[in-house]
Design a protein around this motif. Structure first.
Motif, PDB file in Angstrom:
ATOM      1  N   UNK A 325       0.772  -1.053   0.030  1.00 43.12           N
ATOM      2  CA  UNK A 325      -0.108  -0.159   0.146  1.00 43.12           C
ATOM      3  C   UNK A 325       0.843   1.257  -0.008  1.00 43.12           C
ATOM      4  N   UNK A 326       0.564   2.055  -0.942  1.00 40.81           N
ATOM      5  CA  UNK A 326       1.305   3.286  -0.951  1.00 40.81           C
ATOM      6  C   UNK A 326       0.599   4.609  -1.306  1.00 40.81           C
ATOM      7  N   UNK A 327       0.830   6.001  -1.120  1.00 40.80           N
ATOM      8  CA  UNK A 327      -0.051   7.045  -1.331  1.00 40.80           C
ATOM      9  C   UNK A 327       0.074   7.233  -3.055  1.00 40.80           C
ATOM     10  N   UNK A 328      -0.826   7.868  -3.647  1.00 33.99           N
ATOM     11  CA  UNK A 328      -0.823   8.198  -4.818  1.00 33.99           C
ATOM     12  C   UNK A 328      -0.871   9.738  -4.952  1.00 33.99           C
ATOM     13  N   UNK A 329      -0.284  10.324  -6.210  1.00 34.75           N
ATOM     14  CA  UNK A 329      -0.493  11.850  -6.094  1.00 34.75           C
ATOM     15  C   UNK A 329      -1.720  12.589  -6.214  1.00 34.75           C
ATOM     16  N   UNK A 330      -2.656  11.723  -6.510  1.00 34.23           N
ATOM     17  CA  UNK A 330      -4.206  11.938  -6.774  1.00 34.23           C
ATOM     18  C   UNK A 330      -5.047  11.959  -5.503  1.00 34.23           C
ATOM     19  N   UNK A 331      -4.331  11.854  -4.212  1.00 37.39           N
ATOM     20  CA  UNK A 331      -4.922  11.907  -3.198  1.00 37.39           C
ATOM     21  C   UNK A 331      -5.502  10.498  -2.811  1.00 37.39           C
ATOM     22  N   UNK A 332      -5.018   9.145  -3.146  1.00 32.86           N
ATOM     23  CA  UNK A 332      -5.596   7.955  -2.901  1.00 32.86           C
ATOM     24  C   UNK A 332      -4.571   7.309  -2.102  1.00 32.86           C
ATOM     25  N   UNK A 333      -4.908   6.102  -1.605  1.00 36.17           N
ATOM     26  CA  UNK A 333      -4.152   4.966  -1.149  1.00 36.17           C
ATOM     27  C   UNK A 333      -4.092   3.798  -2.231  1.00 36.17           C
ATOM     28  N   UNK A 334      -2.944   3.459  -2.585  1.00 38.56           N
ATOM     29  CA  UNK A 334      -3.198   2.251  -3.727  1.00 38.56           C
ATOM     30  C   UNK A 334      -2.720   0.986  -3.116  1.00 38.56           C
ATOM     31  N   UNK A 335      -3.165   0.035  -3.701  1.00 40.32           N
ATOM     32  CA  UNK A 335      -3.131  -1.273  -3.304  1.00 40.32           C
ATOM     33  C   UNK A 335      -2.544  -2.134  -4.354  1.00 40.32           C
ATOM     34  N   UNK A 336      -1.414  -2.529  -4.206  1.00 36.59           N
ATOM     35  CA  UNK A 336      -0.859  -3.534  -5.157  1.00 36.59           C
ATOM     36  C   UNK A 336      -1.022  -5.294  -4.830  1.00 36.59           C
ATOM     37  N   UNK A 337      -1.261  -6.178  -5.549  1.00 36.66           N
ATOM     38  CA  UNK A 337      -0.883  -7.421  -4.987  1.00 36.66           C
ATOM     39  C   UNK A 337      -0.138  -8.095  -5.893  1.00 36.66           C
ATOM     40  N   UNK A 338       0.955  -8.997  -5.310  1.00 36.96           N
ATOM     41  CA  UNK A 338       1.995  -9.412  -5.942  1.00 36.96           C
ATOM     42  C   UNK A 338       2.191 -11.105  -5.792  1.00 36.96           C
ATOM     43  N   UNK A 339       2.807 -11.618  -6.684  1.00 40.08           N
ATOM     44  CA  UNK A 339       3.468 -12.901  -6.498  1.00 40.08           C
ATOM     45  C   UNK A 339       4.978 -12.655  -6.856  1.00 40.08           C
ATOM     46  N   UNK A 340       5.826 -13.876  -6.849  1.00 44.03           N
ATOM     47  CA  UNK A 340       7.272 -13.701  -7.199  1.00 44.03           C
ATOM     48  C   UNK A 340       7.583 -13.103  -8.627  1.00 44.03           C
ATOM     49  N   UNK A 341       6.476 -13.216  -9.681  1.00 47.33           N
ATOM     50  CA  UNK A 341       6.577 -12.960 -10.960  1.00 47.33           C
ATOM     51  C   UNK A 341       5.375 -12.020 -11.405  1.00 47.33           C
TER      52      UNK A 341
END
Length: 402
Positions: A325-341
């Motif tokens: 989770x990390x902030x975005x410049x347009x005033x939101x919190x972003x959610x990224x989901x990951x696997x090793x690839x």
């Protein structure tokens, strides 16, 4: 920070990016804003305390922040406050380190035995305008090798990560006039120093010496550190983003490589994701589009997310299992989901905090709740995020069909 350093501070020794004043920041009438908001607060990080909560460290020119003095000097001290996931309340901050001139931006890391390193650029009592300094402390914040100890006199812009029992401070040296943000210059090289748990320096590593490369960021895994920094591109208004992997046990440094050829100055960050054994890099390109990459312990990119909303300079990246989770410049919190690839941009949530380039950090309250602490010219800003209230990322968020 000394008056003689104000030009360097504004030009980017601490890394100023061309980011506008946040909406509403001057509406209170309480804080007369200056061109560089970092004069109020700059740098924040968190480590575990001895009771299952966190210590939140940050640099500030008083509370509420005063900003620069009449002589334009920066006068930040380092503060610390405890935060409990049980209550969700940030305790009253106290001054942890106070000296004349500025101690900022603070960066902290905790090794596998609980020892804490606190480091920052320091304008106090140094023959070289600034020095990167540090202290080592127990989980109860008792001094092991307390401040002030030099990483290196004349060094600046340093950040720290823990790798097993050891600490790595990644920093810059020198300043080269011309180019960079507003043609005010660039750093003159990036370097690393490796320390043991007691704060003794073990090795010095020249990462990119005596060249126009600077603004070093770092993340640590159990055995490696990922070093991330920017390289000057003559005549352009963007930098190249470079990475290399360091083994603090042997001191060996992997090959440096460019992972993005056109990056907005200073707008990148990194974190380690233990559940997939990958480093995550989040950045914004010269066209204002965000992107992310996963990098393995050998320094190879194993996944790329080519486009997402622009990231925020010096914003924290909070990892929960295989999610970031990390902030975005347009005033939101972003959610990224990951696997090793793979990296997938899955969801977003509006933030009540007006994100700035001063720094922010996310604290895990539970698998579904995050508490965010951010710096602003008015002081600390806090927000609680219920992850169950996220909205799915739209095709526009993902730049699809653009």
């Amino acid at each position: 920070m000394r008056a003689s350093l104000v030009k360097l501070a504004v030009s980017g020794v601490c890394g100023l990016a061309a980011i506008p004043t946040p909406a509403g920041a001057s509406d209170t009438g309480q804080v007369p804003l200056v061109s560089d908001l970092r004069a109020y607060m700059h740098g924040i990080g968190a480590v575990r305390d001895a009771a299952g909560g966190y210590y939140v460290f940050f640099s500030s020119s008083g509370l509420p922040p005063r900003g620069p003095g009449p002589d334009r000097n920066w006068t930040h001290d380092v503060y610390v406050a405890q935060w409990s996931p049980r209550t969700g309340v940030l305790a009253r901050p106290r001054i942890f380190i106070a000296r004349p001139e500025a101690q900022e931006p603070v960066s902290v890391a905790q090794n596998d035995a609980g020892r804490i390193m606190v480091t920052f650029e320091d304008g106090w009592n140094t023959p070289d305008e600034v020095s990167q300094r540090y202290g080592i402390y127990t989980p109860q914040l008792k001094g092991v090798r307390p401040y002030p100890v030099d990483v290196r006199a004349g060094a600046h812009s340093g950040h720290v990560a823990a790798v097993g029992a050891r600490f790595v401070v990644f920093y810059s040296e020198d300043w080269v006039e011309g180019g960079g943000v507003d043609n005010l210059g660039t750093g003159g090289g990036v370097y690393a120093r490796i320390f043991d748990a007691n704060g003794a320096m073990l090795r010095a590593v020249d990462v990119a010496p005596h060249v126009r490369e600077w603004w070093p960021m770092i993340a640590g895994s159990p055995t490696r550190a990922l070093l991330v920094w920017q390289q000057y591109v003559s005549g352009e208004h963007y930098s190249r983003l470079k990475v290399a992997v360091l083994d603090p046990q042997s001191g060996s440094l992997g090959d440096a490589r460019v992972i993005a050829p056109r990056v907005r100055y200073y707008t990148y960050g990194t974190a380690f994701v233990p559940s997939i054994d990958r480093f995550l890099v989040v950045a914004t390109d010269a066209d204002g589009k965000g992107f992310a990459q996963l990098v393995d312990r050998q320094g190879a990119t194993t996944a790329t997310l080519a486009c997402m909303p622009a990231s925020v300079r010096e914003a924290g990246i909070t990892v929960v299992d295989a999610n970031a989770y990390t902030p975005s410049a347009d005033g939101r919190l972003l959610h990224l989901r990951m696997t090793p690839s793979t990296i997938e941009f899955v969801a977003t949530q509006h933030s009540p905090i007006a994100w700035t380039y001063l720094g922010s950090v996310g604290l895990v309250r539970s698998p579904t709740r995050l508490h965010w602490v951010a710096l602003s010219p008015q002081g600390l800003q806090e927000a609680e995020f219920d992850l169950s209230a996220e909205r799915p990322a739209t095709p526009g968020d993902k730049c699809e069909g653009a």
